[in-house]
Write a protein that holds these residues in place. Structure first.
Motif, PDB file in Angstrom:
ATOM      1  N   SER A 172       0.926  -1.281  -0.006  1.00  0.00           N
ATOM      2  CA  SER A 172       0.012   0.087   0.004  1.00  0.00           C
ATOM      3  C   SER A 172       0.840   1.340  -0.025  1.00  0.00           C
ATOM      4  O   SER A 172       0.588   2.370  -0.483  1.00  0.00           O
ATOM      5  CB  SER A 172      -0.799   0.012   1.301  1.00  0.00           C
ATOM      6  N   SER A 175       2.454   1.548  -3.633  1.00  0.00           N
ATOM      7  CA  SER A 175       1.511   1.823  -4.768  1.00  0.00           C
ATOM      8  C   SER A 175       1.204   3.509  -4.694  1.00  0.00           C
ATOM      9  O   SER A 175       0.994   4.055  -5.758  1.00  0.00           O
ATOM     10  CB  SER A 175      -0.032   1.352  -4.365  1.00  0.00           C
ATOM     11  N   ARG A 176       1.313   4.115  -3.308  1.00  0.00           N
ATOM     12  CA  ARG A 176       1.233   5.459  -3.364  1.00  0.00           C
ATOM     13  C   ARG A 176       2.410   6.259  -3.642  1.00  0.00           C
ATOM     14  O   ARG A 176       2.380   7.234  -4.435  1.00  0.00           O
ATOM     15  CB  ARG A 176       0.684   5.824  -1.879  1.00  0.00           C
ATOM     16  N   ALA A 191       0.416  12.688  -1.358  1.00  0.00           N
ATOM     17  CA  ALA A 191       0.206  11.190  -0.882  1.00  0.00           C
ATOM     18  C   ALA A 191       1.579  10.590  -1.074  1.00  0.00           C
ATOM     19  O   ALA A 191       2.104   9.576  -0.437  1.00  0.00           O
ATOM     20  CB  ALA A 191      -0.920  10.695  -1.636  1.00  0.00           C
ATOM     21  N   SER A 192       2.099  10.808  -2.492  1.00  0.00           N
ATOM     22  CA  SER A 192       3.455  10.210  -2.966  1.00  0.00           C
ATOM     23  C   SER A 192       4.600  10.422  -1.629  1.00  0.00           C
ATOM     24  O   SER A 192       5.182   9.612  -1.547  1.00  0.00           O
ATOM     25  CB  SER A 192       3.559  10.463  -4.189  1.00  0.00           C
ATOM     26  N   ALA A 195       4.192   8.821   1.347  1.00  0.00           N
ATOM     27  CA  ALA A 195       4.566   7.362   1.239  1.00  0.00           C
ATOM     28  C   ALA A 195       5.922   7.077   1.344  1.00  0.00           C
ATOM     29  O   ALA A 195       6.441   6.171   1.762  1.00  0.00           O
ATOM     30  CB  ALA A 195       3.827   6.878  -0.068  1.00  0.00           C
TER      31      ALA A 195
END
Ligand code: HEM
Length: 322
Positions: A172, A175-176, A191-192, A195
């Motif tokens: 998870s 993926s981000r 969000a990236s 992450a």
């Protein structure tokens, strides 16, 4: 601009392709395989895109097409690596130029000798067989959760020499992280960046506890640091990069392959009748369902010529892989 075969390829805009870019890539190939297009980063004016196998190979091997050549591009690169995920990623082997690229690549090459790959292949076969046997007994399988994720994470753990107790939690995060590579977004989304922070924390914890096998890639990286060839930040960046690059790509390619075989039952039939062998099918499925569509933009360190098109010093070239 003049393209091969005397045809002019239209301006290529990777930001306006929708969900199925492949037909457009094929069209660009038919029009000579090279075109000017919108730059992958807002900091660049525009870029050259190459679409044919021949031009892509030339771009990826060209000694004057670099990640960060000195000169005009330095200012752009400085702006790019100012943001959190790019600051870390820019230290990864993928974004390094020779001779530093070779130094960062040593632990990768060391872990992937011919005999190591043979042992890994046998392990992958045994695990895949076990998972498929279990699915046959159950009568059903989720191809991604039940096959692609366990197989790709097993491989990554073996190569890196670390344990990943909860592949889904890491998945998870990665993926981000992929958002930072999405050409369609001008800026890596928040969000990236968050992450990348989470992945970094995961890596820092493993390193602090020395929770890695002595014969894996992480241990080889730690030796580079201990012997003064790498900085500690190089190690963190490259472990983060491997955790991302070593499974996100594989899981996506596997999912795309399953969808393709479902969409083309006559091709699946060829495999089931053993008219085509699985290794040629795997190579073709990797090509057809490429999980990475664009290589990282290269910058010309001098004026060069590609497919009858002149690339000026400081201009960007992107190899289209899909
Ligand atoms: C289907 C699976 C995969 C795909 C489609 C894929 C795709 C790519 C691409 C396109 C690049 C080059 C990007 C560029 O130079 O612009 C790359 C680089 C790299 N990949 Fe993968 N990859 C896959 C699997 C893996 C795995 C399993 C690992 C490791 C366990 C891995 C590790 C790396 C590394 C270390 C680099 C940087 C190499 C260098 O710059 O010398 N990849 N990958």
């Amino acid at each position: 601009m003049r393209a091969g075969h005397g045809m002019t390829a239209p301006f290529f805009n990777p930001f306006a392709l929708g969900e199925d870019p492949f037909a457009h890539f094929a069209e660009m190939r038919a029009l000579g395989g090279i075109a000017r297009g919108a730059a992958p980063y807002p900091e660049l004016a525009d870029a050259h895109y190459v679409f044919s196998h021949e031009l892509v190979s030339r771009v990826l091997k060209h000694p004057a097409l670099l990640q960060a050549p000195p000169g005009r591009y330095e200012e752009v690169r400085r702006k790019l690596v100012d943001q959190a995920p790019m600051a870390l990623l820019s230290r990864s082997v993928m974004l390094a130029d020779p001779p530093h690229h070779g130094e960062l690549r040593r632990p990768v090459a060391g872990c992937l000798s011919r005999s190591a790959v043979e042992t890994l292949t046998q392990g992958l076969r045994a695990l895949s067989r076990e998972l498929v046997d279990r699915a046959m007994a159950d009568g059903r399988i989720d191809a991604v959760a039940g096959l692609a994720v366990p197989v790709s994470f097993w491989l990554l753990q073996e190569i890196m020499g670390i344990e990943i107790e909860d592949p889904w939690a890491l998945k998870s995060v990665t993926s981000r992280m992929a958002g930072a590579f999405d050409l369609r977004t001008d800026q890596p989304p928040a969000a990236s960046a968050a992450a990348y922070g989470e992945c970094r924390a995961f890596v820092e914890e493993r390193l602090a506890q020395q929770a890695f096998r002595p014969d894996g890639m992480v241990a080889r990286m730690a030796r580079e640091v201990a012997e003064g060839r790498w900085s500690r930040e190089d190690m963190v960046a490259n472990v983060v990069f491997m955790l991302f690059a070593g499974q996100e790509t594989v899981v996506d390619a596997f999912g795309n392959a399953v969808v393709a075989l479902h969409r083309f039952p006559e091709q699946r039939d060829l495999l089931e009748r053993r008219a085509v062998d699985w290794s040629s099918a795997a190579a073709e499925l990797l090509r057809y369902g490429a999980s990475v569509q664009y290589a990282v933009a290269r910058i010309a360190a001098e004026d060069i010529d590609l497919g009858n098109v002149g690339i000026a010093n400081g201009e960007a070239v992107v190899a289209v892989l899909g």
